[in-house]
Design a protein around this motif. Structure first.
Motif, PDB file in Angstrom:
ATOM      1  N   SER A  68      29.815  10.977  -8.996  1.00  0.00           N
ATOM      2  CA  SER A  68      29.603  12.379  -8.621  1.00  0.00           C
ATOM      3  C   SER A  68      30.239  12.737  -7.280  1.00  0.00           C
ATOM      4  O   SER A  68      30.215  13.901  -6.873  1.00  0.00           O
ATOM      5  CB  SER A  68      28.102  12.687  -8.563  1.00  0.00           C
ATOM      6  OG  SER A  68      27.476  11.940  -7.529  1.00  0.00           O
ATOM      7  N   TYR A 122      22.604  13.942  -8.604  1.00  0.00           N
ATOM      8  CA  TYR A 122      22.545  15.321  -9.082  1.00  0.00           C
ATOM      9  C   TYR A 122      22.677  16.329  -7.947  1.00  0.00           C
ATOM     10  O   TYR A 122      23.141  17.450  -8.155  1.00  0.00           O
ATOM     11  CB  TYR A 122      21.255  15.543  -9.872  1.00  0.00           C
ATOM     12  CG  TYR A 122      21.290  14.869 -11.211  1.00  0.00           C
ATOM     13  CD1 TYR A 122      22.098  15.355 -12.225  1.00  0.00           C
ATOM     14  CD2 TYR A 122      20.533  13.725 -11.468  1.00  0.00           C
ATOM     15  CE1 TYR A 122      22.153  14.729 -13.468  1.00  0.00           C
ATOM     16  CE2 TYR A 122      20.578  13.084 -12.702  1.00  0.00           C
ATOM     17  CZ  TYR A 122      21.394  13.590 -13.689  1.00  0.00           C
ATOM     18  OH  TYR A 122      21.456  12.972 -14.912  1.00  0.00           O
ATOM     19  N   ALA A 125      26.422  16.356  -7.662  1.00  0.00           N
ATOM     20  CA  ALA A 125      27.038  16.927  -8.856  1.00  0.00           C
ATOM     21  C   ALA A 125      26.898  18.445  -8.902  1.00  0.00           C
ATOM     22  O   ALA A 125      27.797  19.147  -9.400  1.00  0.00           O
ATOM     23  CB  ALA A 125      26.422  16.315 -10.110  1.00  0.00           C
ATOM     24  N   THR A 126      25.802  18.972  -8.392  1.00  0.00           N
ATOM     25  CA  THR A 126      25.594  20.427  -8.389  1.00  0.00           C
ATOM     26  C   THR A 126      26.673  21.140  -7.591  1.00  0.00           C
ATOM     27  O   THR A 126      27.172  22.187  -7.995  1.00  0.00           O
ATOM     28  CB  THR A 126      24.201  20.759  -7.813  1.00  0.00           C
ATOM     29  OG1 THR A 126      23.199  20.124  -8.609  1.00  0.00           O
ATOM     30  CG2 THR A 126      23.953  22.259  -7.813  1.00  0.00           C
ATOM     31  N   LEU A 129      30.056  21.908  -9.399  1.00  0.00           N
ATOM     32  CA  LEU A 129      30.114  22.887 -10.478  1.00  0.00           C
ATOM     33  C   LEU A 129      30.900  24.125 -10.042  1.00  0.00           C
ATOM     34  O   LEU A 129      31.076  24.366  -8.844  1.00  0.00           O
ATOM     35  CB  LEU A 129      28.696  23.274 -10.892  1.00  0.00           C
ATOM     36  CG  LEU A 129      27.851  22.159 -11.517  1.00  0.00           C
ATOM     37  CD1 LEU A 129      26.407  22.621 -11.697  1.00  0.00           C
ATOM     38  CD2 LEU A 129      28.437  21.708 -12.849  1.00  0.00           C
ATOM     39  N   PHE A 252      16.742  18.498  -8.039  1.00  0.00           N
ATOM     40  CA  PHE A 252      18.099  18.543  -8.595  1.00  0.00           C
ATOM     41  C   PHE A 252      18.187  17.874  -9.970  1.00  0.00           C
ATOM     42  O   PHE A 252      18.775  18.452 -10.904  1.00  0.00           O
ATOM     43  CB  PHE A 252      19.096  17.915  -7.605  1.00  0.00           C
ATOM     44  CG  PHE A 252      19.532  18.854  -6.514  1.00  0.00           C
ATOM     45  CD1 PHE A 252      20.491  19.817  -6.747  1.00  0.00           C
ATOM     46  CD2 PHE A 252      18.958  18.764  -5.254  1.00  0.00           C
ATOM     47  CE1 PHE A 252      20.896  20.687  -5.741  1.00  0.00           C
ATOM     48  CE2 PHE A 252      19.349  19.632  -4.240  1.00  0.00           C
ATOM     49  CZ  PHE A 252      20.326  20.603  -4.467  1.00  0.00           C
ATOM     50  N   PRO A 253      17.626  16.670 -10.161  1.00  0.00           N
ATOM     51  CA  PRO A 253      17.660  16.090 -11.507  1.00  0.00           C
ATOM     52  C   PRO A 253      16.937  16.931 -12.562  1.00  0.00           C
ATOM     53  O   PRO A 253      17.443  17.076 -13.684  1.00  0.00           O
ATOM     54  CB  PRO A 253      16.956  14.732 -11.329  1.00  0.00           C
ATOM     55  CG  PRO A 253      17.164  14.383  -9.906  1.00  0.00           C
ATOM     56  CD  PRO A 253      17.100  15.702  -9.189  1.00  0.00           C
ATOM     57  N   HIS A 256      19.013  19.855 -13.722  1.00  0.00           N
ATOM     58  CA  HIS A 256      20.075  19.423 -14.648  1.00  0.00           C
ATOM     59  C   HIS A 256      19.505  19.046 -16.011  1.00  0.00           C
ATOM     60  O   HIS A 256      20.085  19.396 -17.059  1.00  0.00           O
ATOM     61  CB  HIS A 256      20.835  18.246 -14.046  1.00  0.00           C
ATOM     62  CG  HIS A 256      21.890  18.656 -13.056  1.00  0.00           C
ATOM     63  ND1 HIS A 256      23.213  18.791 -13.375  1.00  0.00           N
ATOM     64  CD2 HIS A 256      21.780  18.992 -11.751  1.00  0.00           C
ATOM     65  CE1 HIS A 256      23.885  19.173 -12.313  1.00  0.00           C
ATOM     66  NE2 HIS A 256      23.046  19.293 -11.308  1.00  0.00           N
ATOM     67  N   GLY A 259      18.824  21.990 -18.010  1.00  0.00           N
ATOM     68  CA  GLY A 259      19.998  22.813 -18.293  1.00  0.00           C
ATOM     69  C   GLY A 259      20.050  24.113 -17.512  1.00  0.00           C
ATOM     70  O   GLY A 259      20.775  25.040 -17.890  1.00  0.00           O
ATOM     71  N   VAL A 261      21.060  24.312 -14.288  1.00  0.00           N
ATOM     72  CA  VAL A 261      22.336  24.243 -13.567  1.00  0.00           C
ATOM     73  C   VAL A 261      23.248  23.250 -14.280  1.00  0.00           C
ATOM     74  O   VAL A 261      22.783  22.440 -15.075  1.00  0.00           O
ATOM     75  CB  VAL A 261      22.145  23.827 -12.095  1.00  0.00           C
ATOM     76  CG1 VAL A 261      21.232  24.799 -11.359  1.00  0.00           C
ATOM     77  CG2 VAL A 261      21.572  22.412 -11.974  1.00  0.00           C
TER      78      VAL A 261
END
Length: 261
Positions: A68, A122, A125-126, A129, A252-253, A256, A259, A261
């Motif tokens: 990530s 996560y 990873a956010t 996006l 954050f996890p 994700h 769904g 984010v």
């Protein structure tokens, strides 16, 4: 409280700047936070942070986080294969240490790597996006406003304890105040600066307001179990990385997984 506010403002401003810059700057920040967080976890658990077993934990944690990060393209890591290798090496290490390092220590090492590795994965990873900057800022503002709202509302009108066995100072009134603060702040910021659908912003605020408090309770439970007040002393008035980012590691996890984010 004065020291807490000053360090919070300075640290918060620096943190938001690195989020804005994104790329390698933000990835380096997340990687550094993850390494420090893992160090704090191992020390809380009563394990030597730089022992052979702990180093294996760092390797596993970084392998989870690595894909990530923005600079990960020059090295590919297979996390499932590495996880098996780390598990086998930890089992062998327990034999070589003649059970001075035993099965509970193996479990703690693996849990620490997974808990911190996936949490910060996560978070990184956010930001990657298409709307990553706005998404990350809204999530963080939701978490911060939840903390502030819960604290001040709890202080003002809090009477009924939320979960005294884990965190005796938290109240139901404060918890509801934190959730409301998250919704108000996130929706207001999104309305002013735009970028996201209001339903998505609302869901982010609700998850930050509920799961953020749950993440704080998880960390409180860990500290109570291990018999420590703070995970570390890195941030004056705020404790360690895990004290400040406990909510992030769950929010954050969950965003994700749902769904949102």
């Amino acid at each position: 409280m004065k020291q807490r506010i000053i360090t919070g403002l300075i640290g918060g401003a620096a943190f938001l700047l690195l989020i804005y810059l994104g790329g390698s700057w933000y990835s380096l920040l997340v990687l550094l936070l993850a390494v420090i967080g893992h160090f704090e976890f191992m020390r809380m658990a009563g394990l030597q942070p730089w022992s052979i077993a702990s180093i294996l934990g760092y390797i596993l944690m970084i392998s989870i986080l690595w894909p990530s990060l923005s600079f990960s393209t020059w090295l590919t890591i297979s996390t499932p294969d590495l996880m098996i290798a780390v598990l086998l090496l930890l089992l062998i290490y327990s034999v070589l240490r003649k059970n001075q390092f035993h099965i509970e220590h193996i479990a703690l090492t693996l849990v620490g790597a997974l808990y911190i590795g996936f949490g910060f994965t996560y978070m990184a990873a956010t930001r990657n996006l298409p709307d990553g900057l706005m998404l990350t800022v809204l999530v963080i503002l939701g978490i911060w406003s939840t903390d502030s709202g819960a604290y001040f509302v709890g202080k003002a009108i809090g009477k009924r304890k939320l979960w005294p066995e884990i965190s005796p100072n938290k109240t139901i009134e404060g918890s509801l105040g934190g959730l409301l603060a998250s919704i108000v702040v996130v929706l207001a910021v999104n309305a002013i600066f735009g970028g996201l659908d209001m339903l998505q912003a609302f869901l982010i605020a609700v998850v930050a307001g509920i799961i953020g408090q749950l993440g704080d309770l998880v960390e409180s439970g860990l500290k109570r179990h291990f018999g420590v007040k703070d995970s570390g002393q890195l941030i004056p008035g705020h404790g360690g990385v895990l004290d400040r980012f406990d909510s992030f590691l769950l929010v954050f996890p969950v965003l994700h997984l749902l769904g949102i984010v």
